[in-house]
Scaffold this motif. Structure first.
Motif, short mmCIF file in Angstrom:
data_model
loop_
_atom_site.label_atom_id
_atom_site.label_comp_id
_atom_site.label_asym_id
_atom_site.label_seq_id
_atom_site.Cartn_x
_atom_site.Cartn_y
_atom_site.Cartn_z
N LEU A 96 2.29 -6.22 8.12
CA LEU A 96 2.52 -6.16 6.67
C LEU A 96 2.97 -7.52 6.14
O LEU A 96 2.52 -7.96 5.08
N CYS A 144 -3.47 -4.17 1.63
CA CYS A 144 -3.56 -3.37 2.85
C CYS A 144 -4.23 -2.04 2.53
O CYS A 144 -4.02 -1.47 1.46
N LEU A 159 4.18 5.92 3.55
CA LEU A 159 4.91 5.84 2.29
C LEU A 159 5.92 6.96 2.11
O LEU A 159 6.49 7.11 1.04
N GLU A 163 8.60 1.24 7.53
CA GLU A 163 7.39 0.82 6.85
C GLU A 163 7.63 0.59 5.37
O GLU A 163 7.17 -0.40 4.81
N VAL A 202 7.14 -2.89 3.26
CA VAL A 202 6.34 -3.01 2.04
C VAL A 202 7.17 -3.66 0.94
O VAL A 202 6.72 -4.60 0.27
N ALA A 235 4.38 -6.22 -0.30
CA ALA A 235 3.02 -5.84 0.11
C ALA A 235 2.36 -4.98 -0.97
O ALA A 235 3.02 -4.36 -1.79
N ARG A 236 1.05 -4.99 -0.91
CA ARG A 236 0.22 -4.16 -1.79
C ARG A 236 -0.57 -3.24 -0.87
O ARG A 236 -1.22 -3.72 0.07
N TYR A 237 -0.49 -1.94 -1.13
CA TYR A 237 -0.99 -0.97 -0.16
C TYR A 237 -1.81 0.11 -0.83
O TYR A 237 -1.38 0.73 -1.78
N GLY A 255 2.81 -7.46 -5.73
CA GLY A 255 3.50 -6.36 -5.05
C GLY A 255 5.00 -6.50 -5.20
O GLY A 255 5.47 -7.46 -5.80
N PRO A 256 5.72 -5.53 -4.74
CA PRO A 256 5.24 -4.43 -3.93
C PRO A 256 4.72 -3.27 -4.79
O PRO A 256 5.27 -2.96 -5.83
N ALA A 269 2.11 0.56 -4.15
CA ALA A 269 1.25 1.40 -3.31
C ALA A 269 0.49 2.34 -4.23
O ALA A 269 1.04 2.86 -5.20
#
Length: 159
Positions: A52, A62, A70, A77, A81, A86-88, A120-121, A123
């Motif tokens: 990540l 991701c 999530l 995790e 993120v 992070a971008r999920y 991000g972050p 999701a």
């Protein structure tokens, strides 16, 4: 009219199958799978924090099929993120066949491309109904719930 940032993807372990990887690469050539990055066998032992962090640092979005990443049952995790901004994208149903995953991904591709410039972050769950946001605040709430359940003190969030 401003141009969108290029779509750069990172496919996690749950989307590392050959057929899916090849199909996504046809749609988005700048795609790296966890198996390509670390080796298929070695990827099984790479912690979520590591990939990540790398994917986020490279500006990659991701993609995964394990929506548990999530949930409050997976605080490590969620923390990764948030920490790495992070971008999920995650499938709502992790029981889809690769061909069905590709069809859904392709149908959502215009909306996914629109997200390339969104920092991000964040999701999004990918479903037949579209892209469904899990906000930063919701991720932070899930992390807090997990910390409370586990009896640990959550780290202060960084902005």
């Amino acid at each position: 009219m401003t141009g969108l940032s290029p779509l750069r993807l990172f496919l996690d372990r749950s989307t590392n199958g050959d057929d899916f990887v090849k199909g996504v690469k046809r749609l988005c050539p700048d795609t790296v799978s966890i198996g390509e990055r670390y080796g298929v066998k070695a990827a099984e032992n790479v912690g979520d924090e590591a990939w990540l962090a790398e994917a986020a640092a490279e500006g990659r979005i991701c993609v995964g099929a394990d929506k548990k990443i999530l949930s409050s049952s997976r605080p490590t995790e969620i923390a990764a993120v948030l920490k790495h901004r992070a971008r999920y994208l995650v499938y709502a149903n992790n029981n889809l066949r690769p061909n069905d995953q590709l069809k859904l991904f392709n149908s959502l591709l215009p909306g996914i491309r629109e997200l390339t410039g969104t920092p991000g972050p964040w999701a999004y769950t990918m479903s037949q109904h579209g892209l469904i946001l899990t906000s930063r605040e919701e991720l932070e709430q899930r992390l807090l719930q997990a910390a409370q359940r586990l009896g640990i003190q959550p780290r202060p969030r960084s902005r």
